[in-house]
Design a protein around this motif. Sequence first.
Motif, PDB file in Angstrom:
ATOM      1  N   SER A  17      -4.102  -4.466   1.407  1.00 55.67           N
ATOM      2  CA  SER A  17      -4.134  -3.560   2.413  1.00 55.67           C
ATOM      3  C   SER A  17      -3.593  -2.426   2.255  1.00 55.67           C
ATOM      4  O   SER A  17      -2.370  -2.362   1.646  1.00 55.67           O
ATOM      5  CB  SER A  17      -3.963  -4.314   3.652  1.00 55.67           C
ATOM      6  N   PRO A  18      -4.085  -0.978   2.711  1.00 57.03           N
ATOM      7  CA  PRO A  18      -3.326   0.083   2.728  1.00 57.03           C
ATOM      8  C   PRO A  18      -2.105   0.151   3.510  1.00 57.03           C
ATOM      9  O   PRO A  18      -2.056  -0.324   4.552  1.00 57.03           O
ATOM     10  CB  PRO A  18      -4.536   1.089   3.364  1.00 57.03           C
ATOM     11  N   MET A  19      -1.057   0.854   3.033  1.00 57.36           N
ATOM     12  CA  MET A  19      -0.002   0.776   3.940  1.00 57.36           C
ATOM     13  C   MET A  19       0.659   2.346   3.430  1.00 57.36           C
ATOM     14  O   MET A  19       1.007   2.696   2.487  1.00 57.36           O
ATOM     15  CB  MET A  19       1.241  -0.126   3.046  1.00 57.36           C
ATOM     16  N   PHE A  20       1.069   2.691   4.617  1.00 59.05           N
ATOM     17  CA  PHE A  20       1.770   4.339   4.633  1.00 59.05           C
ATOM     18  C   PHE A  20       2.890   4.251   3.907  1.00 59.05           C
ATOM     19  O   PHE A  20       3.532   3.223   4.245  1.00 59.05           O
ATOM     20  CB  PHE A  20       1.773   4.490   6.286  1.00 59.05           C
ATOM     21  N   LEU A  21       3.096   5.265   3.186  1.00 54.75           N
ATOM     22  CA  LEU A  21       4.163   5.504   2.216  1.00 54.75           C
ATOM     23  C   LEU A  21       4.538   4.272   1.356  1.00 54.75           C
ATOM     24  O   LEU A  21       5.483   4.370   0.712  1.00 54.75           O
ATOM     25  CB  LEU A  21       5.509   5.627   3.273  1.00 54.75           C
ATOM     26  N   ALA A  22       3.733   3.209   1.163  1.00 58.88           N
ATOM     27  CA  ALA A  22       3.919   2.246   0.357  1.00 58.88           C
ATOM     28  C   ALA A  22       2.758   2.063  -1.023  1.00 58.88           C
ATOM     29  O   ALA A  22       3.312   1.955  -2.006  1.00 58.88           O
ATOM     30  CB  ALA A  22       4.121   0.983   1.127  1.00 58.88           C
ATOM     31  N   SER A  23       1.608   2.291  -0.447  1.00 58.54           N
ATOM     32  CA  SER A  23       0.594   2.034  -1.691  1.00 58.54           C
ATOM     33  C   SER A  23       0.192   3.304  -2.282  1.00 58.54           C
ATOM     34  O   SER A  23      -0.164   4.337  -1.573  1.00 58.54           O
ATOM     35  CB  SER A  23      -0.443   1.309  -1.081  1.00 58.54           C
ATOM     36  N   GLY A  24       0.069   3.230  -3.538  1.00 60.70           N
ATOM     37  CA  GLY A  24      -0.231   4.586  -4.263  1.00 60.70           C
ATOM     38  C   GLY A  24      -0.990   3.913  -5.625  1.00 60.70           C
ATOM     39  O   GLY A  24      -1.298   2.741  -5.508  1.00 60.70           O
ATOM     40  N   GLY A 180      -3.099 -10.254   8.967  1.00 60.91           N
ATOM     41  CA  GLY A 180      -2.013 -10.547   9.781  1.00 60.91           C
ATOM     42  C   GLY A 180      -1.179 -11.850   9.374  1.00 60.91           C
ATOM     43  O   GLY A 180      -1.571 -13.084   9.531  1.00 60.91           O
ATOM     44  N   ALA A 181       0.097 -11.529   9.141  1.00 65.40           N
ATOM     45  CA  ALA A 181       1.043 -12.440   8.531  1.00 65.40           C
ATOM     46  C   ALA A 181       0.763 -13.592   7.349  1.00 65.40           C
ATOM     47  O   ALA A 181       1.383 -14.559   7.239  1.00 65.40           O
ATOM     48  CB  ALA A 181       1.367 -13.309   9.807  1.00 65.40           C
ATOM     49  N   MET A 182      -0.373 -12.948   6.595  1.00 64.05           N
ATOM     50  CA  MET A 182      -0.527 -13.979   5.528  1.00 64.05           C
ATOM     51  C   MET A 182       0.193 -13.378   3.994  1.00 64.05           C
ATOM     52  O   MET A 182       0.008 -12.195   3.879  1.00 64.05           O
ATOM     53  CB  MET A 182      -2.106 -14.055   5.096  1.00 64.05           C
ATOM     54  N   SER A 183       0.781 -14.246   3.377  1.00 64.28           N
ATOM     55  CA  SER A 183       1.282 -13.842   2.275  1.00 64.28           C
ATOM     56  C   SER A 183       1.381 -14.647   1.138  1.00 64.28           C
ATOM     57  O   SER A 183       1.793 -14.502  -0.001  1.00 64.28           O
ATOM     58  CB  SER A 183       3.135 -13.831   2.471  1.00 64.28           C
ATOM     59  N   ASP A 197     -14.347 -13.820   5.688  1.00 64.26           N
ATOM     60  CA  ASP A 197     -14.995 -13.996   4.470  1.00 64.26           C
ATOM     61  C   ASP A 197     -13.672 -13.396   3.631  1.00 64.26           C
ATOM     62  O   ASP A 197     -13.749 -13.758   2.319  1.00 64.26           O
ATOM     63  CB  ASP A 197     -15.918 -12.617   4.143  1.00 64.26           C
ATOM     64  N   MET A 198     -12.667 -12.610   3.774  1.00 65.64           N
ATOM     65  CA  MET A 198     -11.735 -12.182   3.008  1.00 65.64           C
ATOM     66  C   MET A 198     -10.283 -12.043   4.128  1.00 65.64           C
ATOM     67  O   MET A 198     -10.352 -11.966   5.038  1.00 65.64           O
ATOM     68  CB  MET A 198     -12.084 -10.766   2.516  1.00 65.64           C
ATOM     69  N   ALA A 199      -9.392 -12.111   3.206  1.00 64.16           N
ATOM     70  CA  ALA A 199      -7.952 -11.807   3.760  1.00 64.16           C
ATOM     71  C   ALA A 199      -7.300 -10.414   3.382  1.00 64.16           C
ATOM     72  O   ALA A 199      -7.732  -9.847   2.307  1.00 64.16           O
ATOM     73  CB  ALA A 199      -7.062 -12.838   3.176  1.00 64.16           C
ATOM     74  N   TYR A 200      -6.370 -10.138   4.215  1.00 65.53           N
ATOM     75  CA  TYR A 200      -5.992  -8.606   3.908  1.00 65.53           C
ATOM     76  C   TYR A 200      -4.601  -8.619   4.424  1.00 65.53           C
ATOM     77  O   TYR A 200      -3.758  -9.129   5.150  1.00 65.53           O
ATOM     78  CB  TYR A 200      -6.581  -7.779   5.168  1.00 65.53           C
ATOM     79  N   LEU A 201      -3.897  -8.574   3.032  1.00 69.07           N
ATOM     80  CA  LEU A 201      -2.419  -8.524   2.934  1.00 69.07           C
ATOM     81  C   LEU A 201      -1.534  -7.379   2.370  1.00 69.07           C
ATOM     82  O   LEU A 201      -1.773  -6.486   1.749  1.00 69.07           O
ATOM     83  CB  LEU A 201      -1.970  -9.624   1.790  1.00 69.07           C
ATOM     84  N   GLY A 202      -0.889  -7.073   3.654  1.00 61.53           N
ATOM     85  CA  GLY A 202       0.285  -5.885   3.730  1.00 61.53           C
ATOM     86  C   GLY A 202       1.516  -6.249   2.955  1.00 61.53           C
ATOM     87  O   GLY A 202       1.932  -6.076   1.903  1.00 61.53           O
TER      88      GLY A 202
END
Length: 323
Positions: A17-24, A180-183, A197-202
């Motif tokens: 997932s997109p994360m401010f200051l983290a993903s590029g 939420g909270a999936m790692s 349908d999909m999971a969103y991992l930050g």
Amino acid sequence: MALPAAFRDLAIPAIASPMFLASGPDLVVEVCRSGLVGTFPALNARTSDAYAAWLGEIEDRLAAAAQAGQRPAPYGVNLIVHKSNPRLAADIELTVKHKVPLVITSLGAVREVVDAVHSYGGAIFHDVVNMRHARKAAEAGVDGIIAVCAGAGGHAGTLSPFALIPEIASFFTGTIVLSGAMSTGRHIAAARMLGADMAYLGTRFLATRECMVPDAQKEMVVGASADDIVYTPKVSGVPANFLRQSLAAAGIDLDQPKHEGGLDMASEAKAWKTVWSAGQGVGSVREVLPAAELCRQLIAEYHAARREVAQEEAAASPFTPAA
Ligand SMILES: Cc1cc2nc3c(=O)[nH]c(=O)nc-3n(C[C@H](O)[C@H](O)[C@H](O)COP(=O)(O)O)c2cc1C
């Protein structure tokens, strides 16, 4: 399973997932090359020109991967659709120009943005924390709804996924994504079992070599457990999950009232540099890995969990209810 055509060929149904200051670009490219969807917030590029440059770089690197015989997954960007985002119009124009395969909108679910993304065949997902916002997103015509549930990193919701996913599924026929909270890969398999349908991992992707946050933040994630995550509006005025250790280091007193009153992008940007966000899934993050290795691990765990269920099912003796 309701997935846009471009997402039917993924290694596993998961989005970093997109994360401010983290993903590029580095994280996005490694994730996509591994067969998962890589994403970043447009605002991580400091200007719209820089955003255009990142889009060009990602396209070039993924095209090179495809030429080398790999089948990279599509990538996505996150746009904050809110009046306090002065770059929105320019960033939408660039998103359309570059035909970004997946657009994830936050805050505003707006028909014009949906139409702009559909004009070039892109898919648009919107993130929500409750049913009211889910219905608004559906009315705006989005292809997917991301249910941001309790325990997520960033501006988390407060609802259990067991409550929110079935409610969204009861009226929405597009793609449903659980956040939420999936790692782990087992978590991704569980999201599918729940009806997403999909999971969103930050948070899990914070602890990757390519993530742009400081090493100290990665180490804090690795050392933390769910008890260390504090849900509070006191950092920027909007409730979000933060690492307790970083709140303490920044001298934030949770007993003192912070300013009230909605989103202010400037104070968000300042606050998140010093106070670090993460979700309750930190407890399953035990090491910093190269993103490609993490993706391989998630893929293996996902398939192992699915096999386990299938084997249990095959071994179970059929239950015959008493007449
Ligand atoms: C450090 C951090 C920054 C985030 N920034 C954004 C953002 O800019 N835009 C957004 O839509 N979501 C943002 N999120 C939320 C994530 O996209 C996602 O919903 C969440 O991380 C999923 O939960 P998890 O962290 O428990 O895996 C952020 C999350 C974290 C941890």
